[in-house]
Design a protein around this motif. Structure first.
Motif, short mmCIF file in Angstrom:
data_model
loop_
_atom_site.label_atom_id
_atom_site.label_comp_id
_atom_site.label_asym_id
_atom_site.label_seq_id
_atom_site.Cartn_x
_atom_site.Cartn_y
_atom_site.Cartn_z
N VAL A 373 -7.63 1.27 1.46
CA VAL A 373 -7.75 -0.16 1.73
C VAL A 373 -6.88 -0.96 0.78
O VAL A 373 -6.14 -1.87 1.18
N ALA A 374 -6.93 -0.64 -0.52
CA ALA A 374 -6.17 -1.39 -1.51
C ALA A 374 -4.67 -1.24 -1.32
O ALA A 374 -3.90 -2.13 -1.71
N ALA A 375 -4.24 -0.15 -0.71
CA ALA A 375 -2.80 0.11 -0.54
C ALA A 375 -2.20 -0.60 0.66
O ALA A 375 -0.97 -0.58 0.84
N GLN A 376 -3.02 -1.23 1.49
CA GLN A 376 -2.50 -1.79 2.74
C GLN A 376 -1.70 -3.07 2.56
O GLN A 376 -1.88 -3.82 1.60
N ASP A 377 -0.81 -3.31 3.51
CA ASP A 377 -0.09 -4.58 3.62
C ASP A 377 -1.09 -5.62 4.11
O ASP A 377 -1.61 -5.50 5.23
N PRO A 378 -1.38 -6.66 3.34
CA PRO A 378 -2.39 -7.64 3.76
C PRO A 378 -2.09 -8.30 5.10
O PRO A 378 -3.01 -8.72 5.81
N GLU A 379 -0.81 -8.38 5.45
CA GLU A 379 -0.45 -9.04 6.70
C GLU A 379 -0.58 -8.12 7.91
O GLU A 379 -0.71 -8.59 9.04
N ASP A 380 -0.54 -6.82 7.68
CA ASP A 380 -0.59 -5.87 8.79
C ASP A 380 -1.32 -4.60 8.35
O ASP A 380 -0.75 -3.51 8.32
N PRO A 381 -2.60 -4.72 7.99
CA PRO A 381 -3.32 -3.57 7.41
C PRO A 381 -3.72 -2.54 8.44
O PRO A 381 -3.83 -2.83 9.64
N GLY A 382 -3.97 -1.32 7.96
CA GLY A 382 -4.48 -0.26 8.81
C GLY A 382 -6.00 -0.31 8.90
O GLY A 382 -6.66 -1.20 8.33
N VAL A 383 -6.56 0.67 9.59
CA VAL A 383 -8.00 0.73 9.86
C VAL A 383 -8.59 1.97 9.19
O VAL A 383 -8.04 3.06 9.30
N LEU A 384 -9.71 1.78 8.52
CA LEU A 384 -10.42 2.87 7.86
C LEU A 384 -11.54 3.38 8.76
O LEU A 384 -12.43 2.62 9.15
#
Length: 457
Positions: A373-384
């Motif tokens: 979660v912390a590594a994601q791009d805030p504008e286009d994050p992935g799903v956990l």
């Protein structure tokens, strides 16, 4: 301010590449307080078990102790990892009940106590970590040590009836009553310990959750979920985008989405179930065929233990079957890799992945979930996609929570994650980042040590 003494199975000595999240937090706490880190050196020697080595950096002393082959085999490979590990992860079918390793575990803990006791001062705050060293406080008390001592269990605490399946369980788990403070990952783990103490220790529980023993002794019990260095992970992942390994991974996908799993090769991680659920995803959602590539990174651990060798063979068989059944000339659905990657590179992989599969059958916390979660791009994050049986699920309830045994449920969650709108992904990511950023590894250290000081006074 009193000196902090950290005791763990292994020590992150200066210059050694063991800079995991826990090591970062503990080193920061030691630098703040000034202190000592004590534990096994990682070396096995022919003889002279218990020999000490020492080095210093700033106000921190690092003292490590060698073990001979017999001690290491009985204590670490034996009782800690073939008895306690499966017991604490609710796998009674894998528990080794050998008496020899049980005595070896106690023998090495006594050796820890013998070598550590002369180094301690009356006003020290001693913080002991994890299942390798459960009886250490009781052994230190026998040697006249009366400073405050806290313990943190990083793995799950099983129910009282499962604990009672261990021969002489009261001797081992009853030694936890020698601590001033016991820390657990979740409130459920803390409650399971209280229930054990009530049933088998004839204890009562105070209104604040303190365990009160028949003789009047008191053990404070708390739950403080361990965190990560969220700021560091975020900056590391952004910088890793242009690393050669990360670029090569992205290019190899040929425009497909990436799902990722990163786990030590261990039966508690639910890897066979995860592989089968991914195969089920391809079968249940034919319109998704060829859209997603799943990369599972699973470095080998404890490769000399039969259960782990069997697990590796099993995973290779399942991966081969999935790829043999579903692969296309230009698409390998499941990539299974048994090697380590530098942590900075892993954070780049996390950022590149639109889905993370974190589906352990049982886990104390699981920091991979938080790091993803912390590594994601805030504008286009992935799903956990996260197992409800991981401790992290209590904080990250905006993930897609799944039962790891429900293969169809996990398969459908993968399909939902891979097609989720950006708006929903961002909402879920923001909800998960709040506890991750607000309760990081440094806050975890402060909260535990503040609670230990409060209990002691």
């Amino acid at each position: 301010m009193s000196r902090l003494v950290v005791v763990s199975n292994r020590v992150a000595v200066p210059g050694e590449d063991r800079a995991g999240g826990l090591a970062v937090g503990l080193e920061a706490a030691l630098r703040t307080h000034g202190g000592l880190w004590f534990g096994w050196s990682g070396k096995t020697v022919r003889e002279d078990s218990g020999r000490l080595h020492e080095q210093s950096e700033g106000d921190v002393r690092y003292v490590t102790m060698d073990l001979d082959r017999r001690d290491h085999d009985d204590y670490y490979n034996g009782f800690a990892n073939r008895t306690l590990w499966p017991l604490l992860h609710s796998r009674l079918d894998l528990v080794d009940y050998a008496r020899e390793t049980r005595e070896g575990y106690r023998r090495v803990n006594a050796l820890f106590a013998d070598r550590l006791a002369p180094l301690l001062r009356k006003d020290d705050a001693v913080w002991i970590h994890d299942y390798h060293l459960i009886p250490l406080a009781a052994l230190l008390r026998e040697r006249g040590i009366d400073c405050r001592i806290g313990f943190f269990l990083h793995v799950p605490m099983p129910s009282a009836d499962l604990v009672s399946a261990l021969p002489e369980h009261a001797r081992l788990f009853g030694s936890l009553y020698a601590y001033d403070l016991l820390g657990f990952q979740t409130s459920r783990d803390a409650d399971r310990f209280r229930t054990y103490a009530r049933i088998f220790g004839r204890a009562t529980i105070d209104g604040d959750g303190t365990v009160v023993l028949p003789g009047g002794g008191r053990v404070a019990v708390t739950s403080i979920p361990i965190g990560i260095d969220a700021t560091r992970i975020a900056s590391q992942s952004a910088a890793a985008v242009n690393k050669p390994a990360v670029r090569a991974l992205r290019e190899s996908l040929s425009g497909r989405l990436l799902a990722i799993g990163v786990d030590r090769l261990d039966y508690s991680k639910g890897l066979p179930e995860r592989f089968r659920a991914f195969g089920r995803y391809i079968e249940r959602h034919p319109s998704e065929r060829g859209r997603l590539t799943f990369l599972q990174i699973a470095p080998v651990s404890r490769g000399d233990v039969a259960e782990y060798r069997h697990l590796r063979d099993q995973l290779e068989g399942i991966a081969g079957h999935i790829n043999g059944t579903h692969a296309e000339p230009d698409w390998t659905p499941l990539r299974y890799v048994n090697r380590n990657f530098a942590h900075a590179t892993l954070t780049g992989f996390y950022r590149a992945a639109k889905v993370a599969l974190v589906t352990p059958l049982r886990d104390g916390m699981n920091l991979v979930a938080k790091e993803y979660v912390a590594a994601q791009d805030p504008e286009d994050p992935g799903v956990l996609v996260l197992s409800m049986l991981a401790g992290a699920a209590a904080e990250l309830d905006a993930a897609l929570l799944v039962n790891p045994y429900d293969l169809d449920g996990v398969a459908d969650a993968i399909a939902r994650a891979s097609t989720m709108s950006r708006e929903e992904r961002r909402e879920r990511w923001q909800s998960m980042m709040r506890p991750i950023a607000g309760s990081d590894i440094h806050a975890w250290c402060r909260q535990f040590l503040d609670r230990l000081a409060e209990v002691a006074t």
